[in-house]
Structures are given as C-alpha cells and as structure tokens.
Design a protein around this motif. Structure first.
Motif: not given
Length: 189
Positions: A91-99
């Motif tokens: 979905a293109g959620i920023p990697e920093d948010v996922i981490a």
C-alpha cells in the motif's frame, strides 16, 4: 493444542467455499488464516465482512494499518504481523511507520503517533480509556467517530489474532520475507 485443518477450496465446508474462492481471486492464493477459519464458516464470513467494513471507515490506509498492526503486536500474532507488514508495503506505507509498528516504538508524525497510542490504550484497557487519553486523542485531530473506528479495528484483529493463536496458523510463503518474532511484543511502551 488441538490440530486445525488448513482447508482447501475443495475440502472446506460448503459455506466457506465462496469466501475462499473470492480470496483466491483477490489475493491469488487462499491465505492460511482463511483456510483455518474455514473450520467455522461463520467466523470466516464475520472476519471478511468486518474487514470490508473497516475499509469503509473515515481512516486512511495508513491509519487503518496502524490500528491493525498495533493490535497484532500487542496480541503477539506472528502471522498477522507478517501479513500486515506485506500489505502495508504493498500500500506504500512509509517504511519508518512500518518499522515503528513492528518494534512498538513511536511514530515520528505526531498525529499518527496519537493514533498508535490510542490503539494501545483501547487494547490494553479493554475499551476503558481515561478522560485524559480520550482528550489527547481528540486534541491530536481525531474525532469521536475515529475513536469508534479504532474499536472496530481492534475487534477485527481479535478475530484473526486469536484464531491464529489457537490454530497455530502457518505463515504463507507470500508473508515469509516479513516474518516477525513475537518476543518483540513484550517490548515496554
């Protein structure tokens, strides 16, 4: 622990077959979560229906994933953390948010962090936030509607996380690259 069957479309109870067929069409495979839920077609229907309804909330995809992944982590669900990491990446959620969600650490964006904190409060308090916690959520720019939508996402994750716990659901190949270690769930807030 009781062994749960991982149903195929052919072996599933009749009431589960249309839902499994739809998941094959939509995902290109039948997720093992769905295959386990097929044991009780009502939970499979309830979960997929509730997931569709959750997608209609006022929350963005990123906000919905924050609620879902926060609950996955708090509930120690390895399957759902890997699955929602994959879905978030797609979905293109920023990697920093996922981490941050995978590790239980703060999100840099203050509004999104307020949502993450409120999702924690709803999960850990079993729906009994304090007046101060409600006020902090509303002050961050959310509404009473979004407060109830956090509860909806929490309910959705209760269905899948608890199913994965009792069924010991195997991780699908599509989610293996995002495998997650449940001990991370013990990280203090």
């Amino acid at each position: 622990m009781t062994d749960f069957e991982t149903y195929t479309i052919a072996s599933a109870p009749d009431a589960a077959k249309p839902i499994l067929e739809a998941s094959l069409k939509g995902y290109g495979f039948v997720p093992n979560l769905y295959a386990a839920m097929a044991e009780a077609p009502a939970i499979l229907e309830g979960y997929t229906t509730l997931a569709n309804i959750f997608g209609k909330t006022s929350l963005s995809e990123t906000e919905r994933q924050i609620i879902l992944m926060t609950n996955n982590r708090l509930n120690g669900c390895k399957y759902c953390m890997a699955a929602h990491t994959t879905l978030s990446q797609m979905a293109g959620i920023p990697e920093d948010v996922i981490a941050a969600l995978r590790g239980g650490s703060p999100i840099a964006d203050p509004k999104l962090e307020a949502l993450r904190k409120f999702a924690i409060v709803i999960n850990e308090s079993r729906g009994w936030p304090s007046d101060a916690q409600v006020e902090a959520f509303l002050t961050a720019g959310y509404t009473r509607q979004s407060m109830l939508e956090v509860i909806l996402g929490t309910a959705l994750k209760t269905l899948s996380n608890y199913t994965n716990h009792v069924a010991d659901t195997a991780l699908d190949d599509a989610f293996v690259p995002n495998a997650w270690i449940a001990s991370v769930a013990a990280v203090a807030e």
